[in-house]
Scaffold this active site. Structure first.
Site, short mmCIF file in Angstrom:
data_model
loop_
_atom_site.label_atom_id
_atom_site.label_comp_id
_atom_site.label_asym_id
_atom_site.label_seq_id
_atom_site.Cartn_x
_atom_site.Cartn_y
_atom_site.Cartn_z
N HIS A 203 36.97 49.33 51.83
CA HIS A 203 38.20 49.80 52.50
C HIS A 203 38.64 51.20 52.07
O HIS A 203 39.67 51.66 52.52
CB HIS A 203 39.34 48.81 52.24
CG HIS A 203 39.83 48.82 50.82
ND1 HIS A 203 39.20 48.12 49.82
CD2 HIS A 203 40.86 49.44 50.22
CE1 HIS A 203 39.83 48.31 48.68
NE2 HIS A 203 40.85 49.11 48.88
C1 UD1 Z 1 46.25 50.29 50.02
C2 UD1 Z 1 46.24 51.18 48.76
C3 UD1 Z 1 44.88 51.12 48.11
C4 UD1 Z 1 44.45 49.69 47.84
C5 UD1 Z 1 44.53 48.87 49.11
C6 UD1 Z 1 44.25 47.44 48.72
C7 UD1 Z 1 47.66 53.19 48.93
C8 UD1 Z 1 47.64 54.66 49.09
N1 UD1 Z 1 46.47 52.56 49.12
O1 UD1 Z 1 45.31 50.85 50.93
O2 UD1 Z 1 44.93 51.79 46.87
O3 UD1 Z 1 43.14 49.68 47.36
O4 UD1 Z 1 45.86 48.98 49.66
O5 UD1 Z 1 44.18 46.54 49.73
O6 UD1 Z 1 48.68 52.64 48.65
N2 UD1 Z 1 47.10 47.11 57.63
C9 UD1 Z 1 47.19 45.95 58.35
N3 UD1 Z 1 47.87 44.90 57.79
C10 UD1 Z 1 48.44 44.94 56.57
C11 UD1 Z 1 48.34 46.14 55.86
C12 UD1 Z 1 47.66 47.21 56.40
O7 UD1 Z 1 46.69 45.85 59.47
O8 UD1 Z 1 49.04 43.94 56.13
C13 UD1 Z 1 46.34 48.24 58.22
C14 UD1 Z 1 47.21 49.23 58.97
O9 UD1 Z 1 46.48 49.69 60.05
C15 UD1 Z 1 47.36 50.36 57.96
C16 UD1 Z 1 46.05 50.32 57.22
O10 UD1 Z 1 45.69 48.95 57.17
O11 UD1 Z 1 47.60 51.60 58.58
C17 UD1 Z 1 46.14 50.90 55.81
O12 UD1 Z 1 47.18 50.27 55.05
P1 UD1 Z 1 47.85 51.03 53.79
O13 UD1 Z 1 48.77 50.12 53.10
O14 UD1 Z 1 48.40 52.34 54.23
O15 UD1 Z 1 46.64 51.40 52.89
P2 UD1 Z 1 45.38 50.54 52.46
O16 UD1 Z 1 44.18 51.17 53.05
O17 UD1 Z 1 45.65 49.10 52.72
N1 UDP Z 2 40.99 39.93 47.41
C1 UDP Z 2 41.18 38.75 48.10
N2 UDP Z 2 40.62 38.57 49.34
C2 UDP Z 2 39.84 39.52 49.91
C3 UDP Z 2 39.63 40.73 49.19
C4 UDP Z 2 40.23 40.91 47.97
O1 UDP Z 2 41.85 37.85 47.59
O2 UDP Z 2 39.35 39.31 51.03
C5 UDP Z 2 41.67 40.10 46.12
C6 UDP Z 2 40.76 40.32 44.93
O3 UDP Z 2 41.27 39.57 43.88
C7 UDP Z 2 40.92 41.80 44.64
C8 UDP Z 2 42.36 42.04 45.05
O4 UDP Z 2 42.52 41.23 46.20
O5 UDP Z 2 40.74 42.12 43.30
C9 UDP Z 2 42.72 43.47 45.38
O6 UDP Z 2 41.69 44.01 46.10
P1 UDP Z 2 41.69 45.27 47.02
O7 UDP Z 2 40.26 45.56 47.16
O8 UDP Z 2 42.51 45.04 48.22
O9 UDP Z 2 42.46 46.44 46.21
P2 UDP Z 2 42.01 47.45 45.07
O10 UDP Z 2 41.78 46.66 43.83
O11 UDP Z 2 40.80 48.17 45.54
O12 UDP Z 2 43.16 48.39 44.96
#
Ligand code: UD1
Ligand code: UDP
Length: 360
Positions: A203
């Site tokens: 991601h």
């Molecule tokens: C965020 C964190 C990242 C982390 C990741 C874990 C920041 C800058 N990034 O990235 O460090 O590794 O979470 O999962 O804070 N979206 C959905 N449903 C949701 C949430 C998000 O559809 O519940 C989609 C939306 O299109 C959104 C995109 O995911 O625009 C990105 O979400 P965002 O929270 O901005 O950043 P992540 O890529 O999730």
């Molecule tokens: N995780 C989960 N389901 C998934 C992917 C991740 O439960 O499908 C959990 C897992 O424990 C992981 C945590 O969510 O360590 C956070 O992961 P993510 O990759 O979203 O964030 P990051 O650690 O890269 O910020």
């Protein structure tokens, strides 16, 4: 209220759960705020249920947006709450935008900030998380480090060592507390998986946002899938670009929804290898002893490489790295675990916090 926890995105929840629990056991008055950065049931609610986190006292429901938009909305919402009822300490977790926003708001109101997972550095400032880490640590009063390298970084940046506490890894507290629930045969049956499979999670913007990167990544994953089935619980970010790149229609790539915590760690436990760009997953595979190939140029979690099973690979190296793992027998003995990743980080953090807020 003595302590306010701010959470918002998926990786925050397994880090906060043991801290909230340990402070509760000490009778510290606390509140839990959800910023709403993540909001899908599979990105948020399922963790509250499975990890025994209390219902958030407030949900700011900020949702998705640009970095400035999202960070700004969290800041405005939190400022209103913190002015209305001034906490004695604000606890923030990890490196997401909600972490940074909360740290900035609290510190400008003169409220001390505690940062759980302080001092990690990728030294790559094109990663949004690296900016969030640097700024959050700079303004934090209490810095809780999960690994010895973090202590070195904070020392190099001139942070007063009296403010830094090496406590271990609360994410691993959660893993160890739930280990007995990670049921490999059950999850294999639920997802109709063969005995031999690889789990992938991807991601990072650097891997999935750009269509060219998504196409290269797809090519690399298809080459892996020619050897072994890949199950890919796909984060919502990147779903569209990977679909456009033609990832999905491959007989041995199984794209599934983001998994609940227990289901996900069950999948990981049973995997022959994990391919990821996640931070947390690098740590979890280290403790579970599952080989991890990290599709990134660097990691802010070097102990996962030196103590664990993690290795950095390029897209070009991926297929060969997986092939090598498929033919290697894993050592039966356990892997060395990084220092203090022992399931007691939450109580160490709670002890310091309780002392700080005068409740200990
Ligand atoms: C965020 C964190 C990242 C982390 C990741 C874990 C920041 C800058 N990034 O990235 O460090 O590794 O979470 O999962 O804070 N979206 C959905 N449903 C949701 C949430 C998000 O559809 O519940 C989609 C939306 O299109 C959104 C995109 O995911 O625009 C990105 O979400 P965002 O929270 O901005 O950043 P992540 O890529 O999730
Ligand atoms: N995780 C989960 N389901 C998934 C992917 C991740 O439960 O499908 C959990 C897992 O424990 C992981 C945590 O969510 O360590 C956070 O992961 P993510 O990759 O979203 O964030 P990051 O650690 O890269 O910020």
């Amino acid at each position: 209220v003595q302590v306010v926890h701010v959470t918002g995105a998926r990786p925050n929840f397994p880090k906060a759960a043991p801290v909230v629990r340990a402070l509760g056991a000490r009778g510290v008055r606390q509140r839990l705020i959800h910023t709403g950065q993540h909001y899908d049931e599979r990105m948020s609610d399922v963790f509250f249920r499975q990890l025994g986190l209390p219902e958030p006292d407030e949900n700011l429901a900020v949702g998705s947006g640009s970095h400035a938009g999202q960070t700004g909305e969290v800041m405005v919402g939190l400022e209103r709450l913190f002015v209305a009822s001034r906490p004695g300490l604000v606890v923030v977790y990890g490196d997401v935008n909600s972490t940074l926003a909360a740290a900035l708001v609290a510190t400008k109101l003169g409220i001390p900030v505690a940062h759980v997972e302080a001092g990690l550095r990728s030294f790559n400032r094109s990663m949004p998380e690296e900016i969030n880490r640097l700024v959050t640590d700079r303004v934090s009063e209490l810095l809780f480090a999960t690994s010895p390298d973090a202590l070195v970084h904070l020392g190099n940046e001139g942070v007063d060592p009296a403010r830094v506490h090496f406590v271990g890894n609360p994410m691993i507290d959660t893993l160890l507390a739930n280990l007995h629930l990670f049921d490999v045969p059950l999850v294999r049956q639920q997802l109709s998986l063969p005995e031999r499979y690889v789990v992938a999670t991807l991601h990072r913007p650097a891997n999935v946002d750009d269509p060219g990167d998504a196409a290269e990544l797809t090519k690399a994953l298809h080459t892996v899938a020619d050897q072994v089935l890949i199950v890919l619980p796909l984060h919502p970010r990147g779903r569209a670009s990977l679909a456009a790149a033609g990832l999905f229609p491959h007989p041995r790539i199984r794209v599934v929804e983001p998994q609940g915590y227990v289901e996900f760690l069950s999948l990981v436990r049973g995997a022959r290898a994990v391919v990821t760009d996640s931070g947390g997953v690098q740590e979890e595979t280290t403790v579970l002893g599952v080989p991890c190939l990290t599709l990134r140029a660097e990691t802010e979690r070097p102990v996962t490489i030196s103590h664990g099973t993690n290795r950095l690979v390029t897209r070009e190296e991926l297929a060969e790295a997986v092939r090598a793992l498929l033919v290697t027998q894993r050592p039966a003995a356990g892997w060395p675990t990084p220092p203090l990743w022992d399931g007691r980080a939450g109580s160490r953090i709670a002890e310091v916090i309780a002392r700080f807020v005068g409740a200990g």
